[in-house]
Design an enzyme around this catalytic site. Structure first.
Site, short mmCIF file in Angstrom:
data_model
loop_
_atom_site.label_atom_id
_atom_site.label_comp_id
_atom_site.label_asym_id
_atom_site.label_seq_id
_atom_site.Cartn_x
_atom_site.Cartn_y
_atom_site.Cartn_z
N GLY A 102 8.97 1.35 19.68
CA GLY A 102 7.98 0.31 19.96
C GLY A 102 7.80 0.08 21.45
O GLY A 102 7.26 -0.95 21.86
N LEU A 103 8.25 1.05 22.28
CA LEU A 103 8.16 0.87 23.73
C LEU A 103 7.07 1.73 24.35
O LEU A 103 7.05 1.96 25.57
CB LEU A 103 9.53 1.16 24.38
CG LEU A 103 10.66 0.28 23.85
CD1 LEU A 103 11.99 0.67 24.51
CD2 LEU A 103 10.39 -1.21 24.07
N SER B 292 6.21 5.04 24.00
CA SER B 292 6.54 6.35 24.59
C SER B 292 5.37 7.33 24.50
O SER B 292 5.14 8.10 25.44
CB SER B 292 7.80 6.94 23.94
OG SER B 292 7.64 7.00 22.56
N ALA C 147 2.16 6.61 24.50
CA ALA C 147 1.14 6.18 25.48
C ALA C 147 1.58 6.55 26.89
O ALA C 147 0.78 7.00 27.71
CB ALA C 147 0.92 4.67 25.37
N ASP D 290 -1.36 -0.19 24.06
CA ASP D 290 -0.25 0.58 24.64
C ASP D 290 -0.70 1.39 25.86
O ASP D 290 -0.14 1.27 26.95
CB ASP D 290 0.35 1.55 23.61
CG ASP D 290 1.13 0.84 22.52
OD1 ASP D 290 1.00 -0.39 22.40
OD2 ASP D 290 1.87 1.52 21.79
C1 MEV Z 1 2.10 -1.05 18.75
O1 MEV Z 1 2.74 -0.92 20.02
C2 MEV Z 1 1.29 -2.30 18.70
C3 MEV Z 1 0.58 -2.56 17.37
O2 MEV Z 1 -0.13 -3.80 17.56
C4 MEV Z 1 -0.37 -1.47 16.97
C5 MEV Z 1 -1.59 -1.36 17.88
O3 MEV Z 1 -1.86 -2.27 18.66
O4 MEV Z 1 -2.31 -0.34 17.74
C6 MEV Z 1 1.56 -2.77 16.23
#
Ligand code: MEV
Length: 310
Positions: free
Chosen positions: A94-95, A97, A99, A141
């Site tokens: 979720g950091l 990577s 992007a 991202d």
């Molecule tokens: C992912 O980093 C963020 C989400 O909101 C997905 C998105 O924005 O496309 C979960």
């Protein structure tokens, strides 16, 4: 060293979402900032424009990365460079990577082609790579990585791009990032939420609206230097994410650990679900980082915005 000083180097920062993940997909604002860690692309001159990948990657992984790279390369006129990648970011946490990788390659390709590498142009090309990895992301991202500053981002309806407003912080904005563990792919978590939202649109719509409001309030708190108010917004956001079904016992456990260690606010960051990363807002995160490392928790600190110590 200035990472951008050498023409054949491109850097893409990882990102954390302070407020507003998921609701950003539905057009509400999100507050996100760049990490000091990211992906670096380095190149040497070559006849063909190509990406060199480690042999440890599987065939599908190689095909995906090569396809995404060639998409960006074509948009940059396929300059003659052979590109290698180095990442400081943990993958699938979720950091941001993917992007960061897209932005690093794009910056390098634009420079190698002698083209302008403004944040806007970098975001435009990097998005084409991101689409290969994620289908139709909100765009938060890669925009955060391309802008390299704290932003309040709002998606343009139906697009994977949007408007980014810089959010200035008069105070150092520091977070502790704790890695909680493997998680399902973002695509899957976003799709499962979309199904619930389609089934109960009014209820989910209210929660998204609430998160968007909290994100806007958080951005105002940052600009006013009110870090306690920002921390409170993060705690409320965590509650709303849990209401959306996006939290889980390991994430909650880490959220409460960070609050116990003095975080002004703590929440999951990114797609969430069964794992990923948790962030805590601290005035000074280092003592908490040291304590958690001692206990075997993978974590680090990063300053997202504000004045830096010399
Ligand atoms: C992912 O980093 C963020 C989400 O909101 C997905 C998105 O924005 O496309 C979960």
């Amino acid at each position: 060293m200035d990472r951008q000083a050498t023409p054949l180097v491109g850097f893409g920062a990882g990102k954390v979402i302070l407020l507003g993940e998921h609701s950003v997909v539905y057009g509400h604002p999100a507050l996100a900032g760049p990490l000091s860690y990211g992906v670096t692309a380095r190149a040497v001159k070559s006849k063909r424009c190509q990406l060199t990948l480690p042999s440890t990657l599987s065939r599908p992984q190689r095909a995906l990365l090569t396809g995404a790279f060639q998409r960006a390369a074509r948009l940059c006129g396929s300059p003659g460079v052979r590109v290698g990648l180095e990442s400081e970011l943990p993958l699938s946490m979720g950091l941001g990577s993917s992007a960061a990788l897209s932005v690093a390659c794009t910056r390098l390709l634009l420079k190698a082609a002698g083209r302008r590498d403004s944040a806007r142009e970098v975001a435009r090309v990097a998005l084409e790579m991101e689409k290969e990895f994620h289908g139709t992301p909100s765009g938060v991202d890669h925009t955060t990585s391309a802008e390299e500053r704290l932003i309040l981002y709002k998606r343009t309806p139906g697009e994977s791009s949007g408007k980014a407003k810089a959010v200035k912080s008069p105070r150092p904005l520091k977070v502790l990032v704790a890695l909680v563990g493997e998680r399902s792919p973002t695509k899957k978590t976003v799709a499962a939420l979309r199904e619930r939202q389609a089934r109960w649109p009014a209820r989910y719509g209210r929660l998204f609206q609430q998160i968007g409001t909290v994100a806007s309030e958080g951005a105002k708190a940052v600009e006013a230097g009110e870090l306690e108010a920002l921390g409170d917004a993060m705690n409320v956001n965590q509650g709303l994410l849990a209401a959306l079904g996006l939290s889980s016992p390991p994430l909650e456990d880490m959220v409460y650990r960070l609050r116990g260690l003095g975080a002004l606010g703590a929440k999951l960051t990114g797609a969430g679900g069964d794992g990923g990363a948790v962030i805590g807002l601290f005035l000074e995160p280092e003592p908490a980082v040291a304590k958690l490392l001692q206990l075997g928790v993978r974590c680090f600190s990063s300053q997202l915005a504000g004045p830096r110590a010399l």
